[in-house]
Design an enzyme around this catalytic site. Structure first.
Site, PDB file in Angstrom:
ATOM      1  N   CYS A  53       2.949  -3.467   4.112  1.00  0.00           N
ATOM      2  CA  CYS A  53       2.082  -2.319   4.415  1.00  0.00           C
ATOM      3  C   CYS A  53       2.705  -1.601   5.608  1.00  0.00           C
ATOM      4  CB  CYS A  53       0.626  -2.730   4.626  1.00  0.00           C
ATOM      5  SG  CYS A  53       0.272  -3.738   6.079  1.00  0.00           S
ATOM      6  N   THR A  56       2.221  -1.783   8.973  1.00  0.00           N
ATOM      7  CA  THR A  56       2.610  -2.732  10.023  1.00  0.00           C
ATOM      8  C   THR A  56       2.903  -4.131   9.487  1.00  0.00           C
ATOM      9  OG1 THR A  56       0.311  -3.357  10.327  1.00  0.00           O
ATOM     10  CG2 THR A  56       1.157  -1.580  11.749  1.00  0.00           C
ATOM     11  N   HIS A  73       7.929 -30.881  10.313  1.00  0.00           N
ATOM     12  CA  HIS A  73       7.278 -29.631   9.926  1.00  0.00           C
ATOM     13  C   HIS A  73       6.320 -29.861   8.751  1.00  0.00           C
ATOM     14  CE1 HIS A  73       9.928 -27.759  12.736  1.00  0.00           C
ATOM     15  NE2 HIS A  73      10.966 -28.306  12.124  1.00  0.00           N
ATOM     16  N   HIS A 104      10.302 -23.792   8.871  1.00  0.00           N
ATOM     17  CA  HIS A 104       9.286 -24.536   9.619  1.00  0.00           C
ATOM     18  C   HIS A 104       7.882 -24.456   9.009  1.00  0.00           C
ATOM     19  CE1 HIS A 104      11.568 -24.773  13.730  1.00  0.00           C
ATOM     20  NE2 HIS A 104      12.297 -25.163  12.692  1.00  0.00           N
ATOM     21  N   ASP A 106       0.862  -1.185   0.000  1.00  0.00           N
ATOM     22  CA  ASP A 106       0.000   0.000   0.000  1.00  0.00           C
ATOM     23  C   ASP A 106       0.902   1.239   0.000  1.00  0.00           C
ATOM     24  OD1 ASP A 106       0.954   0.168   2.592  1.00  0.00           O
ATOM     25  OD2 ASP A 106      -1.017   0.208   3.547  1.00  0.00           O
TER      26      ASP A 106
HETATM   27  C1  RB5 Z   1      -2.191   2.483   6.419  1.00  0.00           C
HETATM   28  O1  RB5 Z   1      -2.299   3.689   7.111  1.00  0.00           O
HETATM   29  C2  RB5 Z   1      -2.084   1.327   7.406  1.00  0.00           C
HETATM   30  O2  RB5 Z   1      -3.310   1.138   8.032  1.00  0.00           O
HETATM   31  C3  RB5 Z   1      -1.656   0.080   6.692  1.00  0.00           C
HETATM   32  O3  RB5 Z   1      -0.468   0.311   6.007  1.00  0.00           O
HETATM   33  C4  RB5 Z   1      -1.389  -1.137   7.554  1.00  0.00           C
HETATM   34  O4  RB5 Z   1      -0.514  -0.846   8.595  1.00  0.00           O
HETATM   35  C5  RB5 Z   1      -2.566  -1.896   7.992  1.00  0.00           C
HETATM   36  O5  RB5 Z   1      -2.477  -2.993   8.573  1.00  0.00           O
END
Ligand code: RB5
Length: 150
Positions: free
Chosen positions: A66, A68, A134, A99, A8
Site C-alpha cells: 500500500c 506506506t 528463532h 528470524h 491498494d
Molecule cells: C492510501 O492513501 C494510504 O492511506 C494507504 O495506501 C496506506 O498508506 C495506508 O496505510
C-alpha cells in the site's frame, strides 16, 4: 512458487513492476487488488485476499503493498497464521524470513523505489528460515494465537 500479491491504489504502479519481476523469475502469480492507480481501493480488501490465499493453501507466500505498507500489514497480521514483515530495505526482508519465518512481505510504494522493492522481493523469496532459537520464538507467537484468537 505461487505468490499472492495485492495492493491498494497507492501500490498499483509498483505492483505491476513486482508482478512482472515475479513472472520473469518463473513464479506463478495470484494478482489482486486495485486495477488502477486513479480510483481509491481499500488496502483492507487487498490484504484480506492475500491472507486468505496464503492460509487457504492457494499461495506459498504473499506480497502486500500500500502507500506506506502499514495499513495492509496491519490487516494481514490480524489473521491467525499470518506473519507479515513490514520492510523498508533488503536486510529487513532477509531477516523477516531468517528470524521470523514471515509468510507475507509488506512494503510501501510511497516509501521505497522500484530497485529496493525488487531487491526485497528477491531476498524474501530466497532466504530460508533459520529455525533453532528463532523457531522457539515463532512457536511462542503461535501459542499466543491459540490463547488469544477465540
Ligand atoms: C492510501 O492513501 C494510504 O492511506 C494507504 O495506501 C496506506 O498508506 C495506508 O496505510
Amino acid at each position: 512458487m505461487i505468490i499472492s500479491i495485492a495492493s491498494d491504489h497507492a501500490g498499483y504502479e509498483l505492483r505491476q513492476k513486482v508482478v512482472a519481476h515475479l513472472k520473469e523469475l518463473g513464479h506463478e502469480v495470484l494478482d489482486g487488488g486495485a486495477t488502477t492507480a486513479d480510483e481509491p481501493y481499500s488496502y483492507v480488501e487487498a490484504g484480506k485476499k492475500i491472507a486468505e490465499d496464503v492460509l487457504g493453501g492457494k499461495a506459498d507466500k504473499g506480497i502486500a503493498i500500500c502507500g506506506t505498507g502499514i495499513g495492509i500489514s496491519i490487516v494481514v497480521n490480524k489473521y491467525k497464521g499470518i506473519r507479515c514483515g513490514l520492510c523498508a530495505n533488503e536486510y529487513m526482508a532477509r531477516m523477516c524470513r531468517q528470524h521470523n519465518d514471515a509468510n507475507v512481505l509488506a512494503f510501501g510504494a510511497r516509501v521505497v523505489g522500484q530497485a529496493v522493492a525488487l531487491a526485497m522481493v528477491d531476498a524474501y523469496l530466497t532466504e530460508p528460515f533459520a529455525g533453532e532459537r528463532h523457531a522457539v520464538r515463532v512457536n511462542d507467537i503461535k501459542a499466543m494465537e491459540e490463547e488469544f484468537y477465540k
